[in-house]
Design a protein around this motif. Structure first.
Motif, PDB file in Angstrom:
ATOM      1  N   VAL A   1      -1.402   5.822  56.844  1.00 56.04           N
ATOM      2  CA  VAL A   1      -2.207   5.012  55.395  1.00 56.04           C
ATOM      3  C   VAL A   1      -0.746   5.015  54.388  1.00 56.04           C
ATOM      4  O   VAL A   1      -0.140   6.645  53.551  1.00 56.04           O
ATOM      5  CB  VAL A   1      -3.775   6.363  55.122  1.00 56.04           C
ATOM      6  CG1 VAL A   1      -4.148   5.989  54.167  1.00 56.04           C
ATOM      7  CG2 VAL A   1      -4.096   6.288  56.368  1.00 56.04           C
ATOM      8  N   GLY A   2      -1.394   4.108  53.454  1.00 57.95           N
ATOM      9  CA  GLY A   2      -0.294   4.419  51.865  1.00 57.95           C
ATOM     10  C   GLY A   2      -1.373   3.287  51.054  1.00 57.95           C
ATOM     11  O   GLY A   2      -2.133   2.185  51.512  1.00 57.95           O
ATOM     12  N   LYS A   3      -0.599   3.694  49.849  1.00 59.65           N
ATOM     13  CA  LYS A   3      -1.040   2.500  49.132  1.00 59.65           C
ATOM     14  C   LYS A   3       0.087   1.500  48.312  1.00 59.65           C
ATOM     15  O   LYS A   3       0.319   1.884  48.783  1.00 59.65           O
ATOM     16  CB  LYS A   3      -0.882   3.317  47.962  1.00 59.65           C
ATOM     17  CG  LYS A   3      -2.791   3.923  47.114  1.00 59.65           C
ATOM     18  CD  LYS A   3      -3.522   3.926  46.439  1.00 59.65           C
ATOM     19  CE  LYS A   3      -4.754   5.196  46.484  1.00 59.65           C
ATOM     20  NZ  LYS A   3      -5.723   4.372  46.147  1.00 59.65           N
ATOM     21  N   TYR A   4      -0.744  -0.166  48.489  1.00 58.03           N
ATOM     22  CA  TYR A   4       0.416  -0.551  48.691  1.00 58.03           C
ATOM     23  C   TYR A   4       0.210  -1.884  47.831  1.00 58.03           C
ATOM     24  O   TYR A   4      -1.060  -2.164  46.949  1.00 58.03           O
ATOM     25  CB  TYR A   4       0.263  -1.492  50.043  1.00 58.03           C
ATOM     26  CG  TYR A   4       0.533  -1.273  50.774  1.00 58.03           C
ATOM     27  CD1 TYR A   4       1.757  -1.319  51.191  1.00 58.03           C
ATOM     28  CD2 TYR A   4      -0.315   0.053  52.015  1.00 58.03           C
ATOM     29  CE1 TYR A   4       2.192  -0.385  52.761  1.00 58.03           C
ATOM     30  CE2 TYR A   4       0.491   0.463  52.755  1.00 58.03           C
ATOM     31  CZ  TYR A   4       1.752   0.023  53.485  1.00 58.03           C
ATOM     32  OH  TYR A   4       2.100   1.090  54.714  1.00 58.03           O
ATOM     33  N   MET A   5       0.972  -2.367  46.845  1.00 58.83           N
ATOM     34  CA  MET A   5       1.064  -3.680  46.173  1.00 58.83           C
ATOM     35  C   MET A   5       1.556  -4.968  46.746  1.00 58.83           C
ATOM     36  O   MET A   5       2.258  -5.465  47.182  1.00 58.83           O
ATOM     37  CB  MET A   5       2.423  -3.663  45.052  1.00 58.83           C
ATOM     38  CG  MET A   5       2.061  -4.669  44.229  1.00 58.83           C
ATOM     39  SD  MET A   5       3.691  -5.004  42.990  1.00 58.83           S
ATOM     40  CE  MET A   5       4.200  -6.154  44.209  1.00 58.83           C
ATOM     41  N   ILE A   6       0.142  -5.146  47.034  1.00 62.90           N
ATOM     42  CA  ILE A   6       0.160  -6.780  47.366  1.00 62.90           C
ATOM     43  C   ILE A   6       1.067  -8.182  46.524  1.00 62.90           C
ATOM     44  O   ILE A   6       0.715  -8.195  45.269  1.00 62.90           O
ATOM     45  CB  ILE A   6      -1.263  -7.336  47.788  1.00 62.90           C
ATOM     46  CG1 ILE A   6      -1.868  -6.276  48.540  1.00 62.90           C
ATOM     47  CG2 ILE A   6      -1.159  -8.798  48.243  1.00 62.90           C
ATOM     48  CD1 ILE A   6      -3.173  -6.912  48.303  1.00 62.90           C
ATOM     49  N   SER A   7       2.070  -8.315  47.462  1.00 67.49           N
ATOM     50  CA  SER A   7       2.783  -9.667  47.196  1.00 67.49           C
ATOM     51  C   SER A   7       2.842 -10.320  47.279  1.00 67.49           C
ATOM     52  O   SER A   7       3.152 -11.487  46.346  1.00 67.49           O
ATOM     53  CB  SER A   7       4.570  -8.718  47.253  1.00 67.49           C
ATOM     54  OG  SER A   7       4.827  -8.609  49.268  1.00 67.49           O
ATOM     55  N   SER A   8       2.159 -10.918  48.203  1.00 68.13           N
ATOM     56  CA  SER A   8       1.874 -12.344  48.598  1.00 68.13           C
ATOM     57  C   SER A   8       0.181 -12.667  49.438  1.00 68.13           C
ATOM     58  O   SER A   8      -0.018 -11.481  50.170  1.00 68.13           O
ATOM     59  CB  SER A   8       2.402 -12.905  49.057  1.00 68.13           C
ATOM     60  OG  SER A   8       2.347 -12.729  50.385  1.00 68.13           O
ATOM     61  N   PHE A   9      -0.332 -13.637  49.341  1.00 66.33           N
ATOM     62  CA  PHE A   9      -1.814 -13.375  50.354  1.00 66.33           C
ATOM     63  C   PHE A   9      -1.269 -14.736  50.462  1.00 66.33           C
ATOM     64  O   PHE A   9      -1.663 -16.084  48.661  1.00 66.33           O
ATOM     65  CB  PHE A   9      -2.804 -13.082  49.057  1.00 66.33           C
ATOM     66  CG  PHE A   9      -4.652 -13.532  49.225  1.00 66.33           C
ATOM     67  CD1 PHE A   9      -4.317 -13.603  51.124  1.00 66.33           C
ATOM     68  CD2 PHE A   9      -5.172 -13.910  48.862  1.00 66.33           C
ATOM     69  CE1 PHE A   9      -5.768 -13.969  51.714  1.00 66.33           C
ATOM     70  CE2 PHE A   9      -6.074 -14.799  49.661  1.00 66.33           C
ATOM     71  CZ  PHE A   9      -6.679 -14.774  50.902  1.00 66.33           C
ATOM     72  N   GLU A  10      -1.571 -15.828  51.456  1.00 65.23           N
ATOM     73  CA  GLU A  10      -1.465 -16.830  51.676  1.00 65.23           C
ATOM     74  C   GLU A  10      -2.676 -17.450  52.298  1.00 65.23           C
ATOM     75  O   GLU A  10      -2.944 -17.224  53.257  1.00 65.23           O
ATOM     76  CB  GLU A  10      -0.174 -17.642  52.379  1.00 65.23           C
ATOM     77  CG  GLU A  10       1.093 -17.501  51.202  1.00 65.23           C
ATOM     78  CD  GLU A  10       2.313 -17.926  51.996  1.00 65.23           C
ATOM     79  OE1 GLU A  10       2.123 -18.767  52.769  1.00 65.23           O
ATOM     80  OE2 GLU A  10       3.437 -17.388  51.379  1.00 65.23           O
ATOM     81  N   VAL A  11      -3.219 -18.647  51.778  1.00 61.31           N
ATOM     82  CA  VAL A  11      -4.188 -19.343  53.012  1.00 61.31           C
ATOM     83  C   VAL A  11      -3.959 -20.224  53.469  1.00 61.31           C
ATOM     84  O   VAL A  11      -3.089 -20.920  52.711  1.00 61.31           O
ATOM     85  CB  VAL A  11      -5.555 -19.472  52.094  1.00 61.31           C
ATOM     86  CG1 VAL A  11      -6.677 -19.943  53.254  1.00 61.31           C
ATOM     87  CG2 VAL A  11      -6.049 -17.556  51.748  1.00 61.31           C
ATOM     88  N   GLU A  12      -4.345 -21.344  54.502  1.00 62.87           N
ATOM     89  CA  GLU A  12      -3.933 -22.177  55.014  1.00 62.87           C
ATOM     90  C   GLU A  12      -4.954 -23.009  55.833  1.00 62.87           C
ATOM     91  O   GLU A  12      -5.640 -22.284  56.494  1.00 62.87           O
ATOM     92  CB  GLU A  12      -3.007 -22.524  56.068  1.00 62.87           C
ATOM     93  CG  GLU A  12      -1.286 -22.648  55.890  1.00 62.87           C
ATOM     94  CD  GLU A  12      -0.502 -22.929  56.864  1.00 62.87           C
ATOM     95  OE1 GLU A  12      -0.815 -24.457  57.771  1.00 62.87           O
ATOM     96  OE2 GLU A  12       0.352 -22.214  57.082  1.00 62.87           O
ATOM     97  N   TYR A  13      -5.230 -24.054  54.885  1.00 65.59           N
ATOM     98  CA  TYR A  13      -6.489 -25.473  55.417  1.00 65.59           C
ATOM     99  C   TYR A  13      -5.571 -25.845  56.424  1.00 65.59           C
ATOM    100  O   TYR A  13      -6.003 -27.309  55.889  1.00 65.59           O
ATOM    101  CB  TYR A  13      -7.562 -25.356  54.496  1.00 65.59           C
ATOM    102  CG  TYR A  13      -8.026 -23.968  53.657  1.00 65.59           C
ATOM    103  CD1 TYR A  13      -9.291 -23.233  54.470  1.00 65.59           C
ATOM    104  CD2 TYR A  13      -7.369 -24.275  52.713  1.00 65.59           C
ATOM    105  CE1 TYR A  13      -9.386 -22.072  53.867  1.00 65.59           C
ATOM    106  CE2 TYR A  13      -7.673 -22.982  52.067  1.00 65.59           C
ATOM    107  CZ  TYR A  13      -8.909 -22.349  52.400  1.00 65.59           C
ATOM    108  OH  TYR A  13      -9.334 -21.340  51.684  1.00 65.59           O
ATOM    109  N   PRO A  14      -5.568 -26.187  57.027  1.00 67.53           N
ATOM    110  CA  PRO A  14      -4.999 -26.826  58.120  1.00 67.53           C
ATOM    111  C   PRO A  14      -6.076 -28.395  59.065  1.00 67.53           C
ATOM    112  O   PRO A  14      -7.252 -27.740  59.653  1.00 67.53           O
ATOM    113  CB  PRO A  14      -4.044 -26.169  59.365  1.00 67.53           C
ATOM    114  CG  PRO A  14      -5.043 -25.198  60.147  1.00 67.53           C
ATOM    115  CD  PRO A  14      -5.253 -25.380  58.506  1.00 67.53           C
ATOM    116  N   GLY A  15      -6.293 -29.443  58.665  1.00 68.78           N
ATOM    117  CA  GLY A  15      -6.805 -29.787  59.187  1.00 68.78           C
ATOM    118  C   GLY A  15      -7.989 -29.858  60.079  1.00 68.78           C
ATOM    119  O   GLY A  15      -8.925 -29.417  59.664  1.00 68.78           O
ATOM    120  N   ASP A  16      -8.425 -29.942  61.352  1.00 70.85           N
ATOM    121  CA  ASP A  16      -9.125 -29.673  62.445  1.00 70.85           C
ATOM    122  C   ASP A  16      -8.995 -28.263  62.995  1.00 70.85           C
ATOM    123  O   ASP A  16      -9.340 -28.137  63.667  1.00 70.85           O
ATOM    124  CB  ASP A  16      -9.290 -30.789  63.197  1.00 70.85           C
ATOM    125  CG  ASP A  16      -9.904 -32.260  63.116  1.00 70.85           C
ATOM    126  OD1 ASP A  16      -9.947 -32.240  61.986  1.00 70.85           O
ATOM    127  OD2 ASP A  16      -9.077 -32.941  63.734  1.00 70.85           O
TER     128      ASP A  16
END
Length: 146
Positions: A101-116
């Protein structure tokens, strides 16, 4: 000795409630995860010695999966990066119920919406401070099967 498999490790986030307690939410439909530790190398040179020494430690975690329309853990992590917060993230071994368990700084959040194909998410976060170990009584409920 048991060999650890990727499906044995899941991630969860602790979300503070209004009453001062916290709810642990497992990230749904996780497909992979990783943890990395590294140290800077510092050159040391004195009258008596020359060589290398350990410098600053960096620890990061990352995980990805399929997006669900109603994943409260995913929403909590996205809110944390939007609000510049340091969420408590748990890396849980589902066989032993032990968690890092730890406290974290979120450095990236990516979402991908590929076609089908299915929409996917990925997170990367850097540890702030040190991790602790906890033994949980249960693994937070989540979606194991896709």
């Amino acid at each position: 000795m048991t060999i650890l498999k990727g499906k044995d490790i899941v991630y969860a986030v602790r979300v503070p409630d209004e009453g001062g307690t916290a709810t642990t939410l497992r990230v749904l439909y996780q497909t992979s995860g990783s943890r990395s530790k590294e140290r800077d190398e510092v050159d040391v040179s004195t009258k008596d010695i020359s060589g290398s020494a350990y410098g600053l430690k960096t620890e990061t975690i990352s995980f990805e999966g399929l997006m669900s329309a109603d994943d409260p853990a995913l929403q909590a992590l996205e809110d944390a990066i939007d609000n510049a917060e340091y969420p408590e993230i748990l890396e849980i071994n589902v066989n032993t119920l032990e968690a890092k368990v730890g406290k974290y700084m979120i450095s990236s959040f990516e979402v991908e919406y590929p076609g089908d194909d299915n929409a996917t998410y990925s997170f990367e976060a850097s540890l702030v401070g040190e991790t602790t170990k906890e033994t949980l009584t249960t693994v937070p409920a989540g979606a194991d099967e896709i």
